[in-house]
Design an enzyme around this catalytic site. Structure first.
Site, PDB file in Angstrom:
ATOM      1  N   GLN A 196     -46.785 -26.221  12.849  1.00 37.14           N
ATOM      2  CA  GLN A 196     -46.985 -24.810  12.519  1.00 37.14           C
ATOM      3  C   GLN A 196     -45.801 -24.254  11.741  1.00 37.14           C
ATOM      4  O   GLN A 196     -45.959 -23.481  10.797  1.00 37.14           O
ATOM      5  CB  GLN A 196     -47.182 -23.999  13.801  1.00 37.14           C
ATOM      6  CG  GLN A 196     -47.777 -22.636  13.581  1.00 37.14           C
ATOM      7  CD  GLN A 196     -49.152 -22.716  12.939  1.00 37.14           C
ATOM      8  OE1 GLN A 196     -50.023 -23.438  13.398  1.00 37.14           O
ATOM      9  NE2 GLN A 196     -49.341 -21.993  11.864  1.00 37.14           N
ATOM     10  N   HIS A 244     -45.370 -24.424   7.781  1.00 39.66           N
ATOM     11  CA  HIS A 244     -46.171 -23.585   6.876  1.00 39.66           C
ATOM     12  C   HIS A 244     -45.268 -22.694   6.026  1.00 39.66           C
ATOM     13  O   HIS A 244     -45.494 -22.501   4.831  1.00 39.66           O
ATOM     14  CB  HIS A 244     -47.144 -22.717   7.664  1.00 39.66           C
ATOM     15  CG  HIS A 244     -48.451 -23.380   7.949  1.00 39.66           C
ATOM     16  ND1 HIS A 244     -49.356 -23.713   6.963  1.00 39.66           N
ATOM     17  CD2 HIS A 244     -49.022 -23.777   9.109  1.00 39.66           C
ATOM     18  CE1 HIS A 244     -50.414 -24.291   7.496  1.00 39.66           C
ATOM     19  NE2 HIS A 244     -50.242 -24.344   8.799  1.00 39.66           N
ATOM     20  N   GLU A 261     -53.288 -16.857  16.704  1.00 47.63           N
ATOM     21  CA  GLU A 261     -54.216 -17.427  15.719  1.00 47.63           C
ATOM     22  C   GLU A 261     -54.723 -18.779  16.230  1.00 47.63           C
ATOM     23  O   GLU A 261     -55.917 -19.035  16.251  1.00 47.63           O
ATOM     24  CB  GLU A 261     -53.489 -17.608  14.385  1.00 47.63           C
ATOM     25  CG  GLU A 261     -54.325 -18.279  13.325  1.00 47.63           C
ATOM     26  CD  GLU A 261     -53.515 -18.654  12.089  1.00 47.63           C
ATOM     27  OE1 GLU A 261     -54.145 -18.906  11.052  1.00 47.63           O
ATOM     28  OE2 GLU A 261     -52.278 -18.721  12.167  1.00 47.63           O
ATOM     29  N   HIS A 262     -53.786 -19.647  16.619  1.00 52.71           N
ATOM     30  CA  HIS A 262     -54.126 -20.947  17.195  1.00 52.71           C
ATOM     31  C   HIS A 262     -53.592 -21.004  18.621  1.00 52.71           C
ATOM     32  O   HIS A 262     -52.426 -20.685  18.861  1.00 52.71           O
ATOM     33  CB  HIS A 262     -53.483 -22.092  16.400  1.00 52.71           C
ATOM     34  CG  HIS A 262     -53.796 -22.080  14.950  1.00 52.71           C
ATOM     35  ND1 HIS A 262     -52.909 -21.594  13.995  1.00 52.71           N
ATOM     36  CD2 HIS A 262     -54.893 -22.501  14.263  1.00 52.71           C
ATOM     37  CE1 HIS A 262     -53.453 -21.725  12.796  1.00 52.71           C
ATOM     38  NE2 HIS A 262     -54.655 -22.269  12.927  1.00 52.71           N
ATOM     39  N   ASP A 318     -57.161 -27.633  11.293  1.00 55.61           N
ATOM     40  CA  ASP A 318     -56.682 -27.233   9.966  1.00 55.61           C
ATOM     41  C   ASP A 318     -57.396 -27.986   8.858  1.00 55.61           C
ATOM     42  O   ASP A 318     -57.537 -27.485   7.751  1.00 55.61           O
ATOM     43  CB  ASP A 318     -55.178 -27.495   9.856  1.00 55.61           C
ATOM     44  CG  ASP A 318     -54.348 -26.288  10.231  1.00 55.61           C
ATOM     45  OD1 ASP A 318     -54.930 -25.231  10.517  1.00 55.61           O
ATOM     46  OD2 ASP A 318     -53.103 -26.395  10.238  1.00 55.61           O
ATOM     47  N   HIS A 349     -86.473  16.003  11.099  1.00 55.48           N
ATOM     48  CA  HIS A 349     -86.659  14.678  11.692  1.00 55.48           C
ATOM     49  C   HIS A 349     -87.932  14.668  12.553  1.00 55.48           C
ATOM     50  O   HIS A 349     -88.736  13.738  12.486  1.00 55.48           O
ATOM     51  CB  HIS A 349     -85.452  14.305  12.568  1.00 55.48           C
ATOM     52  CG  HIS A 349     -84.268  13.803  11.806  1.00 55.48           C
ATOM     53  ND1 HIS A 349     -83.564  14.581  10.919  1.00 55.48           N
ATOM     54  CD2 HIS A 349     -83.662  12.585  11.803  1.00 55.48           C
ATOM     55  CE1 HIS A 349     -82.570  13.873  10.401  1.00 55.48           C
ATOM     56  NE2 HIS A 349     -82.609  12.653  10.925  1.00 55.48           N
TER      57      HIS A 349
END
Length: 427
Positions: free
Chosen positions: A258, A261, A325-326, A359, A418
């Site tokens: 991770q 990145h 996120e993960h 991924d 209506h």
């Protein structure tokens, strides 16, 4: 990596700890707003200027056509093509099941309601290309767009130093049947797809992850234009929950995966074992030493931390507040924990399920909500590329059955037109 004991953390401490990618001085916003305004006013000219300024490339044109993509893709080796094709097939297979026709429902005799799917007509895909080029993201976005049946797919990716795109990006374009890639990156690419330029068509919805500038651009255009976005998907992150059944070398590898990145990525370890902490830190040092992106990793780890908890329940509580996120459950006891997961983008279960498989090639989508947005957003899916339109049909029996209730409800709200629309039909 900093270390914290969960028992010593107050609610306010945890709130500060789980906060990330903030822009307190609005410095990023100010830069992005200037870029958006410039692209909106000057179109293609601004994109050429930003390619020179940010990518250090002088472009002669903003796009690559199919013939050029085929020429670039020829550099991809057979084993690399096979790996990309396996990923394509797995991602396609998983996402294809998401396109479902819903049943019609007769809510009362003569009153039938249902929903039908329609694709978002024009979509923009942003494929990052900063410190790492991501053909996997192209697959993750392009495949559900194709399955959904989107009529026009606009693809933007930053130019490489040679003024073209990476060979793997080009090969994925061919796999997807996409004939043109625009060479624009960063906030300027988001602006081009949101406003339209002489070369790039305005789209209805923009997809794709990016850095804080890309994420800020997406959130601004969503609130100021008619262009929607998939989600605020910014710098990537992982949270690993581990107990004594975990393997320190696996944990370290996941945290480092991770961290490579980018320097603004975040890798969090939450564990019930002090021994796991000690052994994982040794593994991190050992594995970092041989990584080509070691300097990026070290900066990301400086922004990361470890939380020691007494129980896995406490670890899950912290995870839900972080909303990763993960999320990796590095424990043999993962089955007892999944029901407790409330906030997470994508979950990886057990010691043999690294985040890397999601991924690239397991089939699930890796375009996921970051920065706690997993509290409210899901990851990209075919659903992201379609609209669900409701339909209803009333028969003569149906208008008699439902009409009186509608008349009463309209009257109590003081909306007599209506009521009249129903009354006339009942006669």
């Amino acid at each position: 990596m900093r270390q914290f004991n969960y028992s010593n953390l107050s609610k306010s401490d945890i709130a500060k700890l789980v906060q990330r990618n903030v822009d307190p001085g609005n410095e990023i916003r100010a830069i992005v707003e200037e870029v958006l305004a410039n692209v909106r006013q000057h179109g293609d000219r601004a994109l050429y200027d930003y390619a020179l300024k940010f990518d250090k490339v002088t472009l002669s044109k903003l796009y690559l056509d199919r013939a050029e993509l085929e020429e670039i893709a020829a550099a991809v080796l057979p084993e690399q093509k096979l790996a990309l094709e396996i990923a394509y097939n797995n991602i396609y297979g998983f996402h294809q099941t998401q396109l479902k026709t819903e049943d019609k429902v007769e809510t009362m005799p003569g009153v039938t309601c249902w929903r039908e799917l329609r694709p978002v007509e024009k979509v923009g895909l942003y494929i990052p290309g900063g410190t790492a080029v991501l053909p996997s993201t192209f697959l993750m976005l392009g495949i559900p767009a194709i399955i959904a049946g989107c009529h026009e797919i606009v693809v933007c990716s930053p130019p490489q130093k040679n003024g073209k795109v990476n060979a793997f990006i080009a090969y994925v374009a061919l796999l997807l049947g996409i004939d043109k890639i625009y060479m624009a990156g960063g906030a300027q690419a988001i602006a081009a797809m949101a406003y339209g330029t002489e070369s790039i068509a305005k789209v209805d919805k923009i997809f794709g992850p990016g850095n804080q500038f890309v994420t800020r651009a997406k959130t601004i255009i969503q609130s100021t234009t008619t262009t929607a976005i998939d989600m605020p998907a910014g710098p990537s992150e992982v949270l690993v929950i581990a107990d004594k059944t975990a393997r320190p070398e696996y944990i370290a590898a996941d945290l480092l995966a991770q961290s490579e990145h980018g320097i603004d990525s975040q890798a969090i370890l939450v564990t019930t074992s002090a021994q796991i902490v000690e052994e994982t830190l040794k593994e991190i040092e050992k594995q970092t030493a041989v990584l080509p992106r070691a300097e990026i990793v070290k900066q990301a780890l400086a922004n990361s931390y470890i939380v020691l908890t007494k129980t896995l329940d406490e670890a899950m509580d912290f995870s839900n507040q972080y909303a990763p996120e993960h999320l990796i459950l590095a424990t043999e006891n993962w089955k007892s924990l999944t029901a407790q997961i409330i906030n997470a983008g994508s979950v990886f279960l057990g010691n043999l399920t690294p985040e890397s498989v999601g991924d690239y090639a397991s089939g699930t989508n890796h375009t996921l909500p970051t920065s706690s947005y997993a509290r409210a957003y899901s990851g990209v899916s075919v659903d992201s590329f379609v609209k669900k339109i409701t339909f209803q049909h009333i028969t003569p029996q149906g208008i008699k059955n439902i009409g009186p209730s509608v008349e009463i409800l309209a009257e109590l709200e003081g909306l007599h037109a209506h009521k009249n629309a129903v009354t006339l039909r009942m006669k």
